[in-house]
Design an enzyme around this catalytic site. Structure first.
Site, PDB file in Angstrom:
ATOM      1  N   GLU A 199       0.822  -1.202   0.000  1.00  0.00           N
ATOM      2  CA  GLU A 199       0.000   0.000   0.000  1.00  0.00           C
ATOM      3  C   GLU A 199       0.860   1.258   0.000  1.00  0.00           C
ATOM      4  O   GLU A 199       0.638   2.188  -0.788  1.00  0.00           O
ATOM      5  CB  GLU A 199      -0.918   0.009   1.234  1.00  0.00           C
ATOM      6  CG  GLU A 199      -1.859  -1.183   1.306  1.00  0.00           C
ATOM      7  CD  GLU A 199      -1.313  -2.348   2.115  1.00  0.00           C
ATOM      8  OE1 GLU A 199      -2.100  -3.022   2.794  1.00  0.00           O
ATOM      9  OE2 GLU A 199      -0.079  -2.579   2.075  1.00  0.00           O
ATOM     10  N   SER A 252      19.880 -40.665 -13.693  1.00  0.00           N
ATOM     11  CA  SER A 252      18.654 -39.916 -13.947  1.00  0.00           C
ATOM     12  C   SER A 252      18.880 -38.608 -14.701  1.00  0.00           C
ATOM     13  O   SER A 252      17.922 -37.852 -14.914  1.00  0.00           O
ATOM     14  CB  SER A 252      17.960 -39.597 -12.615  1.00  0.00           C
ATOM     15  OG  SER A 252      18.782 -38.767 -11.814  1.00  0.00           O
ATOM     16  N   TRP A 292      19.662 -36.703 -18.059  1.00  0.00           N
ATOM     17  CA  TRP A 292      18.502 -35.961 -17.600  1.00  0.00           C
ATOM     18  C   TRP A 292      17.242 -36.616 -18.166  1.00  0.00           C
ATOM     19  O   TRP A 292      17.214 -37.016 -19.336  1.00  0.00           O
ATOM     20  CB  TRP A 292      18.555 -34.503 -18.032  1.00  0.00           C
ATOM     21  CG  TRP A 292      19.704 -33.771 -17.438  1.00  0.00           C
ATOM     22  CD1 TRP A 292      20.864 -33.449 -18.060  1.00  0.00           C
ATOM     23  CD2 TRP A 292      19.800 -33.258 -16.101  1.00  0.00           C
ATOM     24  NE1 TRP A 292      21.685 -32.755 -17.206  1.00  0.00           N
ATOM     25  CE2 TRP A 292      21.054 -32.634 -16.000  1.00  0.00           C
ATOM     26  CE3 TRP A 292      18.959 -33.279 -14.994  1.00  0.00           C
ATOM     27  CZ2 TRP A 292      21.478 -32.015 -14.814  1.00  0.00           C
ATOM     28  CZ3 TRP A 292      19.380 -32.669 -13.829  1.00  0.00           C
ATOM     29  CH2 TRP A 292      20.624 -32.050 -13.748  1.00  0.00           C
ATOM     30  N   THR A 302      19.943 -39.230  -2.972  1.00  0.00           N
ATOM     31  CA  THR A 302      20.073 -38.345  -4.127  1.00  0.00           C
ATOM     32  C   THR A 302      21.450 -37.699  -4.167  1.00  0.00           C
ATOM     33  O   THR A 302      22.048 -37.541  -5.238  1.00  0.00           O
ATOM     34  CB  THR A 302      18.977 -37.260  -4.093  1.00  0.00           C
ATOM     35  OG1 THR A 302      17.699 -37.883  -4.172  1.00  0.00           O
ATOM     36  CG2 THR A 302      19.124 -36.282  -5.241  1.00  0.00           C
ATOM     37  N   ALA A 327      13.214 -41.273  -4.131  1.00  0.00           N
ATOM     38  CA  ALA A 327      12.027 -42.097  -3.991  1.00  0.00           C
ATOM     39  C   ALA A 327      11.699 -42.425  -2.536  1.00  0.00           C
ATOM     40  O   ALA A 327      10.523 -42.465  -2.146  1.00  0.00           O
ATOM     41  CB  ALA A 327      12.208 -43.390  -4.782  1.00  0.00           C
ATOM     42  N   SER A 328      12.717 -42.641  -1.725  1.00  0.00           N
ATOM     43  CA  SER A 328      12.488 -43.022  -0.328  1.00  0.00           C
ATOM     44  C   SER A 328      11.871 -41.879   0.469  1.00  0.00           C
ATOM     45  O   SER A 328      10.860 -42.052   1.151  1.00  0.00           O
ATOM     46  CB  SER A 328      13.799 -43.481   0.318  1.00  0.00           C
ATOM     47  OG  SER A 328      13.606 -43.762   1.695  1.00  0.00           O
ATOM     48  N   GLY A 344       8.342 -40.984  -0.793  1.00  0.00           N
ATOM     49  CA  GLY A 344       7.382 -41.984  -0.347  1.00  0.00           C
ATOM     50  C   GLY A 344       7.035 -41.840   1.123  1.00  0.00           C
ATOM     51  O   GLY A 344       5.868 -41.929   1.513  1.00  0.00           O
ATOM     52  N   SER A 345       8.053 -41.596   1.946  1.00  0.00           N
ATOM     53  CA  SER A 345       7.811 -41.431   3.380  1.00  0.00           C
ATOM     54  C   SER A 345       6.940 -40.217   3.657  1.00  0.00           C
ATOM     55  O   SER A 345       6.004 -40.268   4.459  1.00  0.00           O
ATOM     56  CB  SER A 345       9.143 -41.305   4.117  1.00  0.00           C
ATOM     57  OG  SER A 345       9.892 -42.502   4.030  1.00  0.00           O
TER      58      SER A 345
END
Length: 364
Positions: free
Chosen positions: A46, A162, A164, A190, A292-293, A296-297
């Protein structure tokens, strides 16, 4: 209000732990001034808009995405600034979510003879500050999970490779996500597989690096990992268990890397408690980039608030890749996590799916 929202978006990633707020002043149907909150300690939206006008004319209206503050913080109350400006009509996108102050700004303005219109594009205003809303209401960060998958559902090959899956355009969008969050997090798997930098690298303009968080129960992160050796104004934080050796922790601290000790559950970091601790550090938004672990958790524990899932036109062509999440899943299709408010976007041949999870009873 749509123009005020566009102004507010300019502050995303810069104003935490404050909300992103935009404001415009309208005269005879035309916007004559714009403003937004740039960072904590600087003028609110403002005031930023008022500063761009020499004076307010009769009939001017102020449109602001969030209820003006009515309390003294780093800056004076915006309600007092509005009152002094002489403006007589204020249009508000949403009320302040803080239960201690919600509605106080509107009440002050009305009590001082100013017309107040509320809840204009409220849904859009709330989505803009979904991280701030979660933080104010729970004291914990808003959690975004990002995954990149092949068309047949894998995030990596059986060897862990992975890089890319997605194309350059998709990866640039991820860097824009990093630019807007307080912290980015991965698991130790990772780090060991990909050795990521977890910095923001934008092709246009300089991005803001988020806090880099590694969930590493037994402190296995190599001292020569990229995430440990960044020339960046942002810090690296390693979340460890109470069993991690003090000598190893000192080696990390010698490199300027902090550690956060959390209790464990079933041999892994208790992610629920970890989020509470991150909230206590005023982290309002957290981008989880795998693997992934940990994804998932967090999914099973109902800790993810939003998904960004990229699908690339590639087929792994086997059944031995690494899936998006690991661990026990639903036994029936009607027990699956459902994504709502789906939006899709193309980045070249890649497809991005954005959605908010609806958790079923079998999870957790």
């Amino acid at each position: 209000m749509k123009q005020a929202l566009r102004e507010a978006r300019k502050g995303l990633g810069r104003v935490s732990p404050n909300p992103a707020v935009g404001a415009v002043i309208v005269r005879k149907g035309e916007v004559v001034a714009r403003g937004y909150h740039r960072m904590p300690g600087l003028p609110h939206a403002e005031t930023d808009a008022f500063d761009k006008l020499e004076q307010i004319s009769p009939g001017d209206s102020l449109y602001v995405t969030l209820e003006p503050c009515n309390h003294l913080g780093r800056t004076p109350p915006c309600t007092h600034t509005i009152l002094k400006s002489g403006i007589k009509r204020v249009v508000i996108g949403m009320k302040d979510p803080n239960p201690m102050v919600a509605g106080g700004g509107c009440e002050f303005l009305r009590n001082n003879g100013i017309e107040v219109v509320e809840n204009v594009l409220e849904t859009e205003c709330r989505r803009l500050n979904e991280d701030f809303l979660k933080f104010v209401e729970s004291g914990r960060p808003f959690v975004i999970a990002k995954s990149a998958l092949t068309m047949d559902g894998w995030i990596a090959t059986s060897s862990g490779h992975s890089q890319w899956i997605t194309n350059d355009k998709s990866r640039q969008f991820v860097h824009r996500l990093r630019d807007r969050v307080d912290a980015v997090m991965v698991g130790i798997g990772t780090v060991l597989a990909d050795d990521p930098s977890l910095t923001t690298r934008l092709t246009k303009g300089k991005g803001k690096d988020p806090l880099r968080i590694i969930v590493d129960t037994h402190l296995r992160t190599p001292l020569n990992a990229k995430v440990m050796n960044q020339d960046s104004p942002a810090d690296t934080l390693v979340v460890i268990s109470e069993e991690a050796g003090l000598e190893d922790q000192e080696k990390f601290r010698a490199k300027g890397v902090s550690t956060l000790v959390c209790p464990t559950r079933a041999g892994k970091i208790d992610l629920d408690i970890m989020l509470t601790k991150l909230g206590e550090m005023s982290i309002t938004s957290l981008l989880v980039e795998g693997g992934a672990s940990i994804t998932g958790s967090m999914l099973r524990e109902r800790l993810i608030d939003k998904f960004y899932i990229f699908k690339a036109p590639k087929l792994l062509g086997g059944d031995d890749g690494i899936p998006m999440t690991t661990g026990p899943g639903a036994k029936r299709m009607d027990e699956c996590v459902i994504l709502k408010e789906i939006k899709t976007r193309r980045f070249g041949d890649d497809i991005l799916i954005r959605g908010y999870p609806v958790y079923q009873e079998h999870l957790g």
